[in-house]
Design a protein around this motif. Structure first.
Motif, PDB file in Angstrom:
ATOM      1  N   LEU A   1       1.059  -1.218   0.235  1.00  0.00           N
ATOM      2  CA  LEU A   1       0.332   0.197   0.043  1.00  0.00           C
ATOM      3  C   LEU A   1       1.188   1.308   0.330  1.00  0.00           C
ATOM      4  CD1 LEU A   1      -3.045  -1.279   2.220  1.00  0.00           C
ATOM      5  CD2 LEU A   1      -2.692  -0.707   0.196  1.00  0.00           C
ATOM      6  N   VAL A   2       2.128   0.912   0.080  1.00  0.00           N
ATOM      7  CA  VAL A   2       3.706   2.053   0.070  1.00  0.00           C
ATOM      8  C   VAL A   2       4.010   2.332  -1.093  1.00  0.00           C
ATOM      9  CG1 VAL A   2       5.214   3.074   1.105  1.00  0.00           C
ATOM     10  CG2 VAL A   2       3.483   1.846   2.715  1.00  0.00           C
ATOM     11  N   THR A   3       3.648   3.635  -1.508  1.00  0.00           N
ATOM     12  CA  THR A   3       4.350   4.256  -3.080  1.00  0.00           C
ATOM     13  C   THR A   3       5.015   5.263  -2.623  1.00  0.00           C
ATOM     14  OG1 THR A   3       2.202   4.165  -4.704  1.00  0.00           O
ATOM     15  CG2 THR A   3       4.375   5.286  -5.075  1.00  0.00           C
ATOM     16  N   VAL A   4       6.519   5.247  -2.875  1.00  0.00           N
ATOM     17  CA  VAL A   4       7.293   6.258  -2.767  1.00  0.00           C
ATOM     18  C   VAL A   4       8.974   6.358  -3.927  1.00  0.00           C
ATOM     19  CG1 VAL A   4       9.914   6.738  -1.711  1.00  0.00           C
ATOM     20  CG2 VAL A   4       7.966   5.225  -0.387  1.00  0.00           C
ATOM     21  N   GLY A   5       8.614   7.936  -4.546  1.00  0.00           N
ATOM     22  CA  GLY A   5       9.156   8.565  -5.216  1.00  0.00           C
ATOM     23  C   GLY A   5      10.734   8.354  -5.077  1.00  0.00           C
TER      24      GLY A   5
END
Length: 864
Positions: free
Chosen positions: A767-771
């Motif tokens: 559920l995590v998105t990191v750029g």
């Protein structure tokens, strides 16, 4: 890990479609003329759009009258921040002024809303004007390659030393000879592991100085190697001991006399650490003298004067100081550039002056007796380690490795020892006996030995530090805080029985099947009590022990009935909270003033919020009666299967690793120490693959989806099973390397390019998105779930490119950070927040920080 944050009143509940008692705008009722009236009119317009009604009254309470919750109000704050004609609004403003008129009056006043966090100087919170250039992809790959080569070299040297030592021990004649050889080998190994970090630090770095350098650079590789060696030193076992301060002095720290440090987070840039005489740094304090910021490692001093007290779970950023006899409360932080004047007491995040005395126990004994106790205690620790624990471990492993390859009666040459099925069956049976036998034995000892030791430790009495009672207290704490068992029993009905077995007083428990999470710790289980009907999330730390530089005292910690405790709550013995309290995530539990009951507390320093708003009625039929009993029984059956899978996965891992070790022993005659070095690398790879498969299997080999359901719904039980599978914290082995990003992707997280992760945690990886080019500091958590009054909710969190999460920061679910956002250390970013591009936020709860605002020089009004 099932980290259940508080704010248990704010499940995402439907808002009524029409509220006829609320009058339409313009002109909210109760607003006066002038700027406040215009601001109130605009705020009312925004709020009406967010909640989907025609209009709202200026005097209507957001929570009690409008039925809003924190997610709704977070959207309201985000919409207000997009308006150029309105001042920015934070969730703290909303809670402190829960009406349109009250909020408008606070926002247009000549001073900030009372109780707001002390602003942090922009110059101290951002990189210097001469910022070094960021490292590119080529340096990123080169850094990872060098780190891998250093790991392989260290593995070989460690294997070579270990094998030579074990061979010499195994060659002993008779029990006494083997024991003496084990003592020598264990002592040599211990001394080597302690001195190598010191030698590496002085050889590769020399003295740490305040500076900035890019991550992934060659300078960073040297720094990372020294940091890793320091952090893996066995001296961390001696925290709270004079041996620990002596070790820090050897690394270059300036440590005064009679200093007591109880935090296991070892400072890295030790030359920048100064601690005055008789200072006390309590457990779980982060004070590393460095931080990662916007793709840079920034090192800076942390200076503590004489007689300073730093409370539990505090964070000390770089370039911070405390004068003589200054105090910093628990769950508080000093942000870069902050300084506590001599004799003052501060608390909060970022800290601000207060009138609370956090010294809870006085000094005892004379200087001479204290010095004698320190020497005797240190010698006793070394003798116990070198003469008992290490010989048992060394001699035991040597004894095991010698006969095991003979199980199939084949020669110890090459792979011939593994051609017989009898060998595997025997190894299987042996691993079953060792794994489950050791678990049962440890469980038995937990219930017997600490009770006997506790007979000699008198509660509420002041005992000298480093005396007999202190040693017994440390033994009790170590024996009864075992993560294996809390992970096994947590998030199920079994955790209640386990904690009672340890010594907790749990009164008349109302069993919910989720009374406690899988991370609960204490100083003494025999002085810990939790009231009936209370639910506790993960990360609870019951603070039974109070310390000075020369003494300690154990006191009872009592959590009130019918309460809810969120994540990372440090609960001291002096807590002034009673029954029916909500303690939100990372809240600073008040230790003075009146006893708070029937309220919610949020933030650091804490302020009052509603205990609950309009209850979510969707699951009320499951909270009592026959339906509850039926659902709870089904949950217990599901949790029992989950516990069985948890044990099976760990036993299979133990069995495979044992086979790898036996294989290395069989190949040793032909490959030498390289066999064991390869076995060490293979064990690491097998562990990564094994636990990644277990974790993905628990999630059905698919990405998790946002949930909103009852805790008695099978969807939640499956999520608990995922937490159980993900409870092995092996990801920390890869901190500060490009391989951490590879591991996160393997576990399902969406990670961008060149992300620097120095110790972040994602409980829900998918559920995590990191750029790209983000900087994640040590101790940060990005959590995508909460449990609220019997309801479970999870949602996605997105972090844009180039963002920085400070040391110990906590980011909740449903959060969106645009590109370039900076979140200061120890901040709590609440659910649903939307942070605009390039913004700088800080505090607990976090709020926007002006770029050039000096720190407050006068104490603000007390919050609670």
């Amino acid at each position: 890990m099932p980290q259940i944050p508080a704010d248990a009143r704010t499940a995402a509940r439907p808002v009524p479609a029409a509220l006829p008692e609320h009058r339409p705008v313009p002109g909210p009722e109760g607003a006066s003329d002038g700027p406040a009236a215009e601001t109130a009119r605009l705020l009312a317009q925004v709020l009406a759009d967010v909640v989907g009604v025609e209009g709202v009254s200026g005097d209507s309470d957001f929570f009690e009258d409008l039925g809003a919750d924190s997610m709704v109000m977070a959207r309201f704050c985000a919409q207000v921040r997009k308006r150029a004609d309105l001042p920015p609004v934070s969730m703290k403003d909303v809670y402190r002024h829960p009406t349109v008129n009250g909020l408008a009056s606070a926002l247009v006043g000549t001073v900030p809303a009372a109780g707001g966090p002390t602003p942090v100087p922009a110059s101290a919170a951002t990189a210097t004007a001469t910022t070094p250039a960021r490292a590119g992809t080529g340096q990123y790959l080169l850094c990872g390659t060098l780190q891998l080569l250093l790991f392989l070299a260290y593995s070989y040297l460690a294997a070579l030393a270990t094998v030579r030592g074990f061979e010499w021990v195994a060659a002993g004649q008779g029990v006494l000879d083997v024991y003496l050889r084990s003592v020598l080998v264990g002592s040599a190994g211990f001394v080597g592991l302690c001195t190598v970090p010191i030698a590496a630090k002085w050889t590769l770095v020399g003295r740490f100085t305040p500076r900035d350098f890019p991550v992934w650079s060659l300078t960073y590789v040297r720094w990372w190697l020294v940091k890793t060696l320091i952090r893996t030193s066995p001296v961390r076992l001696f925290t709270g001991s004079p041996l620990y301060t002596a070790y820090l002095r050897a690394l270059g720290a300036r440590i005064g006399r009679d200093v007591a440090i109880f935090s296991t987070h070892i400072p890295v840039c030790t030359d920048l650490l100064t601690v005055g005489d008789r200072a006390v740094i309590r457990k779980d304090v982060l004070f590393s003298c460095y931080r990662a910021h916007d793709g840079l490692i920034q090192t800076g001093p942390v200076t503590l004067g004489d007689d300073v007290v730093v409370g539990e779970q505090a964070v000390l950023d770089i370039n911070t100081s405390m004068g003589a006899r200054a105090q910093l409360g628990h769950a508080s932080s000093l942000h870069a550039g902050q300084s506590v004047p001599a004799g003052e007491s501060w608390h909060g995040s970022p800290a601000e002056p207060c009138g609370t005395d956090f010294r809870t126990v006085g000094a005892v004994g004379g200087a001479g007796r204290s010095g004698t106790r320190k020497v005797c205690y240190s010698v006793g620790q070394l003798l116990a380690l070198l003469m008992v624990y290490l010989p048992l471990a060394t001699g035991g492993v040597a004894a095991l490795l010698d006969p095991l390859p003979q199980l199939d009666a084949s020669p110890r040459v090459g792979a011939s020892a593994f051609t017989s099925g009898t060998f595997y069956l025997t190894a299987l049976a042996a691993s079953l006996v060792l794994f489950f036998g050791a678990a049962l034995l440890a469980l038995f000892l937990q219930g017997v030995v600490p009770r006997l030791l506790n007979l000699a430790v008198e509660p509420d009495a002041v005992h000298p530090l480093y005396g007999v009672q202190y040693g017994l207290h440390r033994a009790i704490r170590v024996l009864t805080n075992r993560k294996f068992f809390t992970a096994l029993f947590g998030d199920s009905s079994a955790i209640v029985h386990y904690l009672r077995y340890l010594g907790y007083d749990l009164s008349r428990v109302i069993q919910t099947g989720s009374n406690f999470g899988s991370s609960v710790k204490h100083d003494s289980p025999f002085l810990s009590s939790v009231g009936s009907g209370t639910m506790v999330a993960d990360g609870l730390s019951l603070i039974n022990a109070e310390y000075s530089s020369t003494s300690f005292r154990l006191s009872r910690v009592s959590v009130g009935a019918h309460s809810f405790l969120g994540n990372r709550v440090a609960y001291p013995a002096q807590a002034r909270t009673g029954d029916n309290c909500l303690l939100a995530t990372k809240v600073m539990v008040p230790v003075d003033g009146v006893v708070r009951e029937d309220v919610g507390l949020l933030g650091s320093p804490a302020f009052v919020i509603p205990r609950t708003v309009l209850r979510d009625t969707r699951f009320q039929d499951l909270e009592s009666g026959d339906e509850l009993r039926r659902r709870l029984a089904a949950k217990n059956r599901h949790n029992a299967v989950t516990a069985g899978l948890y044990l099976t996965a760990r036993w299979v891992h133990f069995f495979v690793v044992a086979l790898v070790a036996l294989g290395a022993d069989a190949l040793y005659p032909s490959l030498g120490a390289s066999a064991f070095a390869l076995a060490g690398v293979a064990t690491l790879l097998i562990s990564v693959v094994h636990f990644a498969l277990a974790e993905r299997a628990a999630a059905g080999f698919r990405a998790q989806e946002p949930l909103y359901c009852s805790i008695y719904d099978p969807s939640f039980w499956r999520h608990e099973r995922f937490w159980k599978a993900a409870s092995v914290d092996y990801t920390q082995l890869f901190n500060g390397t490009p391989f951490k990003n590879v591991l996160w992707r393997l576990l399902g997280a969406k990670i961008g390019k060149r992300v620097f992760d120095d110790g972040c945690s994602f409980p829900e990886r998918t559920l995590v998105t990191v750029g790209d080019d983000c900087t994640l500091n040590a101790g940060t958590v990005v959590q995508c779930h909460s449990q609220e009054d019997g309801a479970f909710k999870s949602d996605r969190t997105t972090i844009g490119d180039g963002c920085t999460l400070g040391v110990g920061a906590f980011v909740h679910y449903g959060v969106t950070l645009a590109d370039g956002v900076q979140l200061a250390c120890d901040s709590f970013l609440m659910k649903g927040e939307q942070i605009p591009r390039g913004a700088r936020w800080a505090g607990n709860p976090a709020r926007h920080q002006p770029e050039d605002t000096p720190p407050s020089a006068t104490p603000p009004a007390q919050d609670v």
